[in-house]
Design a protein around this motif. Sequence first.
Motif, PDB file in Angstrom:
ATOM      1  N   ILE A   1       0.803  -1.222   0.000  1.00 39.93           N
ATOM      2  CA  ILE A   1       0.000   0.000   0.000  1.00 39.93           C
ATOM      3  C   ILE A   1       0.843   1.282   0.000  1.00 39.93           C
ATOM      4  N   GLN A   2       2.159   1.178   0.120  1.00 41.80           N
ATOM      5  CA  GLN A   2       2.982   2.385   0.131  1.00 41.80           C
ATOM      6  C   GLN A   2       2.812   3.166  -1.173  1.00 41.80           C
ATOM      7  N   GLU A   3       2.846   2.461  -2.301  1.00 39.51           N
ATOM      8  CA  GLU A   3       2.702   3.114  -3.593  1.00 39.51           C
ATOM      9  C   GLU A   3       1.312   3.713  -3.756  1.00 39.51           C
ATOM     10  N   LEU A   4       0.313   3.026  -3.231  1.00 41.99           N
ATOM     11  CA  LEU A   4      -1.050   3.543  -3.292  1.00 41.99           C
ATOM     12  C   LEU A   4      -1.175   4.838  -2.489  1.00 41.99           C
ATOM     13  N   LEU A   5      -0.553   4.892  -1.330  1.00 43.75           N
ATOM     14  CA  LEU A   5      -0.587   6.109  -0.511  1.00 43.75           C
ATOM     15  C   LEU A   5       0.150   7.266  -1.196  1.00 43.75           C
ATOM     16  N   ILE A   6       1.281   6.956  -1.831  1.00 47.31           N
ATOM     17  CA  ILE A   6       2.010   7.996  -2.569  1.00 47.31           C
ATOM     18  C   ILE A   6       1.153   8.528  -3.711  1.00 47.31           C
ATOM     19  N   THR A   7       0.490   7.626  -4.436  1.00 44.76           N
ATOM     20  CA  THR A   7      -0.371   8.038  -5.546  1.00 44.76           C
ATOM     21  C   THR A   7      -1.505   8.922  -5.058  1.00 44.76           C
ATOM     22  N   LEU A   8      -2.162   8.530  -3.985  1.00 48.87           N
ATOM     23  CA  LEU A   8      -3.253   9.348  -3.444  1.00 48.87           C
ATOM     24  C   LEU A   8      -2.753  10.718  -2.996  1.00 48.87           C
ATOM     25  N   PHE A   9      -1.588  10.746  -2.364  1.00 51.64           N
ATOM     26  CA  PHE A   9      -1.012  12.019  -1.942  1.00 51.64           C
ATOM     27  C   PHE A   9      -0.750  12.931  -3.142  1.00 51.64           C
ATOM     28  N   LEU A  10      -0.189  12.375  -4.208  1.00 51.84           N
ATOM     29  CA  LEU A  10       0.084  13.177  -5.407  1.00 51.84           C
ATOM     30  C   LEU A  10      -1.200  13.651  -6.078  1.00 51.84           C
ATOM     31  N   LEU A  11      -2.203  12.783  -6.144  1.00 52.08           N
ATOM     32  CA  LEU A  11      -3.457  13.167  -6.772  1.00 52.08           C
ATOM     33  C   LEU A  11      -4.180  14.263  -5.988  1.00 52.08           C
ATOM     34  N   ILE A  12      -3.941  14.333  -4.688  1.00 50.85           N
ATOM     35  CA  ILE A  12      -4.571  15.371  -3.873  1.00 50.85           C
ATOM     36  C   ILE A  12      -3.765  16.669  -3.915  1.00 50.85           C
ATOM     37  N   THR A  13      -2.447  16.576  -3.832  1.00 50.32           N
ATOM     38  CA  THR A  13      -1.640  17.790  -3.692  1.00 50.32           C
ATOM     39  C   THR A  13      -1.317  18.496  -5.007  1.00 50.32           C
ATOM     40  N   ALA A  14      -1.277  17.792  -6.122  1.00 45.25           N
ATOM     41  CA  ALA A  14      -0.912  18.438  -7.396  1.00 45.25           C
ATOM     42  C   ALA A  14      -1.902  19.537  -7.805  1.00 45.25           C
ATOM     43  N   PRO A  15      -3.213  19.325  -7.756  1.00 49.82           N
ATOM     44  CA  PRO A  15      -4.129  20.416  -8.110  1.00 49.82           C
ATOM     45  C   PRO A  15      -4.073  21.591  -7.130  1.00 49.82           C
ATOM     46  N   VAL A  16      -3.862  21.293  -5.858  1.00 44.31           N
ATOM     47  CA  VAL A  16      -3.773  22.369  -4.864  1.00 44.31           C
ATOM     48  C   VAL A  16      -2.529  23.221  -5.117  1.00 44.31           C
ATOM     49  N   ALA A  17      -1.406  22.573  -5.406  1.00 44.14           N
ATOM     50  CA  ALA A  17      -0.173  23.310  -5.701  1.00 44.14           C
ATOM     51  C   ALA A  17      -0.329  24.142  -6.967  1.00 44.14           C
ATOM     52  N   ALA A  18      -0.959  23.590  -7.989  1.00 39.01           N
ATOM     53  CA  ALA A  18      -1.168  24.348  -9.230  1.00 39.01           C
ATOM     54  C   ALA A  18      -2.070  25.558  -8.991  1.00 39.01           C
ATOM     55  N   ASN A  19      -3.070  25.391  -8.160  1.00 40.26           N
ATOM     56  CA  ASN A  19      -3.951  26.510  -7.831  1.00 40.26           C
ATOM     57  C   ASN A  19      -3.184  27.617  -7.113  1.00 40.26           C
ATOM     58  N   MET A  20      -2.329  27.247  -6.190  1.00 35.93           N
ATOM     59  CA  MET A  20      -1.533  28.243  -5.465  1.00 35.93           C
ATOM     60  C   MET A  20      -0.541  28.954  -6.403  1.00 35.93           C
ATOM     61  N   ILE A  21       0.062  28.223  -7.314  1.00 39.55           N
ATOM     62  CA  ILE A  21       0.982  28.840  -8.276  1.00 39.55           C
ATOM     63  C   ILE A  21       0.225  29.807  -9.176  1.00 39.55           C
ATOM     64  N   ALA A  22      -0.967  29.416  -9.633  1.00 34.15           N
ATOM     65  CA  ALA A  22      -1.762  30.302 -10.490  1.00 34.15           C
ATOM     66  C   ALA A  22      -2.180  31.563  -9.739  1.00 34.15           C
ATOM     67  N   LYS A  23      -2.577  31.422  -8.483  1.00 37.87           N
ATOM     68  CA  LYS A  23      -2.954  32.598  -7.688  1.00 37.87           C
ATOM     69  C   LYS A  23      -1.766  33.531  -7.478  1.00 37.87           C
ATOM     70  N   THR A  24      -0.604  32.952  -7.227  1.00 38.20           N
ATOM     71  CA  THR A  24       0.593  33.769  -7.044  1.00 38.20           C
ATOM     72  C   THR A  24       0.945  34.520  -8.320  1.00 38.20           C
ATOM     73  N   ALA A  25       0.876  33.829  -9.450  1.00 38.62           N
ATOM     74  CA  ALA A  25       1.155  34.477 -10.737  1.00 38.62           C
ATOM     75  C   ALA A  25       0.144  35.578 -11.017  1.00 38.62           C
ATOM     76  N   LEU A  26      -1.088  35.349 -10.649  1.00 37.84           N
ATOM     77  CA  LEU A  26      -2.136  36.347 -10.865  1.00 37.84           C
ATOM     78  C   LEU A  26      -1.895  37.584 -10.012  1.00 37.84           C
ATOM     79  N   HIS A  27      -1.555  37.391  -8.754  1.00 38.27           N
ATOM     80  CA  HIS A  27      -1.341  38.526  -7.855  1.00 38.27           C
ATOM     81  C   HIS A  27      -0.008  39.222  -8.099  1.00 38.27           C
ATOM     82  N   GLN A  28       0.952  38.517  -8.700  1.00 40.59           N
ATOM     83  CA  GLN A  28       2.216  39.154  -9.080  1.00 40.59           C
ATOM     84  C   GLN A  28       2.098  39.860 -10.432  1.00 40.59           C
ATOM     85  N   ARG A  29       0.911  39.802 -11.021  1.00 39.25           N
ATOM     86  CA  ARG A  29       0.595  40.442 -12.298  1.00 39.25           C
ATOM     87  C   ARG A  29       1.486  39.952 -13.440  1.00 39.25           C
TER      88      ARG A  29
END
Length: 125
Positions: free
Chosen positions: A68-96
Amino acid sequence: MPFYLEVIVCVSLLIGSVFLLIGSYGLVRLPDIYMRLHSPTKASTLGITGILIASMVFQSHLKGFLSIQELLITLFLLITAPVAANMIAKTALHQRIKSLDKTQNQELMEVIRDRETPSTPKDPT
């Protein structure tokens, strides 16, 4: 290792590698930061998921029980990748950071940038 497990591992590795290659190519070739966010969040996440599934099948066969180690890593990546992309997009937006001139609805970027955070309503009592 049985032949059908070898086929599953090989197919998962090939699919994952193709998605990782496409994601890496998109990260290098796409012109601005807003478009570049699509490569790592979509293609690369699917690619690493394919490779981790292959690893999970292989390790489960070696150990004799579900790994299950690989399954946990996969779930972690599937959860954190969209959140990180959202934060990067917000930062780029606010940095104009400018998007391409041919990007549609650029006036909405100004509206989003100048939007105030919602405040909690005060209790009238």
